[in-house]
Design an enzyme around this catalytic site. Structure first.
Site, PDB file in Angstrom:
ATOM      1  N   ASP A   1     -46.327 -36.800 119.849  1.00 27.39           N
ATOM      2  CA  ASP A   1     -47.050 -36.836 118.581  1.00 27.39           C
ATOM      3  C   ASP A   1     -46.126 -36.464 117.442  1.00 27.39           C
ATOM      4  O   ASP A   1     -44.998 -36.014 117.633  1.00 27.39           O
ATOM      5  CB  ASP A   1     -48.324 -35.974 118.614  1.00 27.39           C
ATOM      6  CG  ASP A   1     -48.041 -34.485 118.645  1.00 27.39           C
ATOM      7  OD1 ASP A   1     -46.864 -34.087 118.531  1.00 27.39           O
ATOM      8  OD2 ASP A   1     -48.994 -33.711 118.786  1.00 27.39           O
TER       9      ASP A   1
ATOM     10  N   ASN B   1     -50.166 -35.492 105.654  1.00 31.06           N
ATOM     11  CA  ASN B   1     -51.412 -35.946 105.029  1.00 31.06           C
ATOM     12  C   ASN B   1     -51.790 -35.084 103.833  1.00 31.06           C
ATOM     13  O   ASN B   1     -52.197 -35.593 102.776  1.00 31.06           O
ATOM     14  CB  ASN B   1     -52.548 -35.936 106.056  1.00 31.06           C
ATOM     15  CG  ASN B   1     -52.536 -37.160 106.960  1.00 31.06           C
ATOM     16  OD1 ASN B   1     -52.083 -38.224 106.559  1.00 31.06           O
ATOM     17  ND2 ASN B   1     -53.020 -36.994 108.175  1.00 31.06           N
TER      18      ASN B   1
ATOM     19  N   ASP C   1     -50.926 -42.891 107.194  1.00 30.68           N
ATOM     20  CA  ASP C   1     -51.134 -44.204 107.797  1.00 30.68           C
ATOM     21  C   ASP C   1     -49.835 -45.008 107.827  1.00 30.68           C
ATOM     22  O   ASP C   1     -49.545 -45.711 108.802  1.00 30.68           O
ATOM     23  CB  ASP C   1     -52.194 -44.983 107.019  1.00 30.68           C
ATOM     24  CG  ASP C   1     -53.590 -44.424 107.209  1.00 30.68           C
ATOM     25  OD1 ASP C   1     -53.780 -43.570 108.111  1.00 30.68           O
ATOM     26  OD2 ASP C   1     -54.499 -44.819 106.441  1.00 30.68           O
TER      27      ASP C   1
ATOM     28  N   ASP D   1     -52.464 -38.854 115.856  1.00 31.04           N
ATOM     29  CA  ASP D   1     -51.025 -39.097 115.711  1.00 31.04           C
ATOM     30  C   ASP D   1     -50.309 -38.993 117.054  1.00 31.04           C
ATOM     31  O   ASP D   1     -49.099 -38.778 117.109  1.00 31.04           O
ATOM     32  CB  ASP D   1     -50.417 -38.103 114.717  1.00 31.04           C
ATOM     33  CG  ASP D   1     -50.567 -36.660 115.178  1.00 31.04           C
ATOM     34  OD1 ASP D   1     -51.649 -36.313 115.686  1.00 31.04           O
ATOM     35  OD2 ASP D   1     -49.608 -35.877 115.032  1.00 31.04           O
TER      36      ASP D   1
END
Length: 342
Positions: free
Chosen positions: A197, A205, A214, A240
């Site tokens: 991840d 974010n 994204d 993620d």
């Protein structure tokens, strides 16, 4: 619709078979097809004189249309039709438009031919107008079939892929793992998997916005898909987190793959709205060397070990790979840390 009855932007080739043991009738059919298809670059026409050869060609080459004579040496037309229609029950076999050519024009013969699987008839002697009319109808059906097939492929692709990253979705990558593990156990071959991840993804974010997050996931998905090539498959496991499946990869190969992936990610620049984002991955590997020698394995075992290795990579400072092996937890790489971002 274009000149040939197919979409003008279609690059599909039309494949036609003439199965007839009369030279004269073959010539008439060839001439009629030639007049209908002035652009020969999109047309393949084959011919044969025996029913058994015709059936073999249809089953192997899957032509779009067949002009099939009723009476042929080897196998007659109605029997060929029945065999083709039975084969069309398979998912990977397309639809073949069959025009029966015959001198029989009584109602019972036509009914018999149609019930055997023919789509249409041309009675002898036939003319160019007869041939062109059947080609026109056949191509309408060919295009309709291809359209349905494209839609089916699009739906199938959507059911397999993650909408954001473009790689496999969770359900499908887990299905790939199950199939790979089943084969590994049948053939006693090694299998490796990896969970990874994005380090401090929440920070990305929160700091740069969810569009930046994204962007990172899409670019990682592209890297992972192109990096793997024929070595395995990658899927978005959730959020993620990504899951890799490496069929037949033993411990040494798993380490080589892991290091290559890290080199690819570490050398890439993630620039969003003019700002370079600090991206690193933590990964956890697990593998089974000889399934038959170590008892029965299941996907839950492998994922649990990979998840433990991923947790250990996070615990040790992130941006590294840990491998779960018989000797315990082994760290493969540790180049830099982003603890200051936490």
């Amino acid at each position: 619709m274009g000149l040939f009855g197919l979409n003008e932007d279609s690059s599909d080739v039309v494949k036609i078979l003439i199965a007839n043991d009369s030279r004269l009738e073959k010539r008439i059919l060839f001439d009629g097809i030639d007049r209908f298809f002035p652009d020969r670059s999109r047309l393949i026409v084959e011919n044969c004189s025996r029913g058994d050869k015709a059936l073999d060609y249809i089953l192997k080459e899957n032509p779009d249309m067949v002009f099939l004579d009723w009476v042929l040496p080897g196998i007659e037309g109605p029997e060929i039709c029945r065999s083709v229609r039975e084969k069309e029950g398979d998912d990977d076999f397309g639809y073949c438009y069959i025009v029966m050519t015959t001198s029989m024009d009584d109602r019972s013969s036509i009914a018999h031919g149609l019930s055997s699987g023919a789509d249409d008839f041309i009675t002898k002697p036939f003319h160019s107008e007869d041939i062109e009319a059947r080609i026109t109808v056949g191509l309408r059906l060919v295009e309709a079939y291809r359209k349905v097939l494209r839609q089916k492929e699009a739906i199938d692709r959507m059911s397999r892929t993650d909408e954001l990253t473009g790689i496999l979705n969770r359900r499908y990558v887990l299905s790939c793992l199950e199939k790979s593990l089943d084969r590994a156990q049948r053939e006693n071959r090694p299998l490796s998997i990896c969970l990874c991840d994005v380090d401090f993804f929440k920070h990305i974010n929160d700091t740069y916005g969810h569009q930046a997050g994204d962007f990172v996931l899409r670019k990682l998905g592209y890297f992972m898909e192109t990096f793997l090539e024929k070595r395995g498959v990658a899927g978005r496991y959730g959020g993620d987190e990504f899951l890799f499946v490496f069929p037949e990869a033993d411990e040494a190969e798993a380490k080589e793959i892991a290091c290559s992936l890290y080199e690819r990610i570490s050398s890439a620049k993630f620039v969003f709205n003019g700002k370079e984002l600090p991206i690193s991955l933590s990964c956890g590997f697990s593998f089974v060397q000889s399934p038959l020698e170590h008892g029965m394995w299941n996907s839950s075992n492998l994922i649990k070990m990979a998840d433990d290795a991923l947790y250990e990579a996070k615990r040790r400072g992130k941006n590294r790979i840990c491998l779960y092996s018989d000797e315990g937890m082994e760290e493969i790489s540790s180049e830099r840390s982003y603890q200051d971002l936490a």
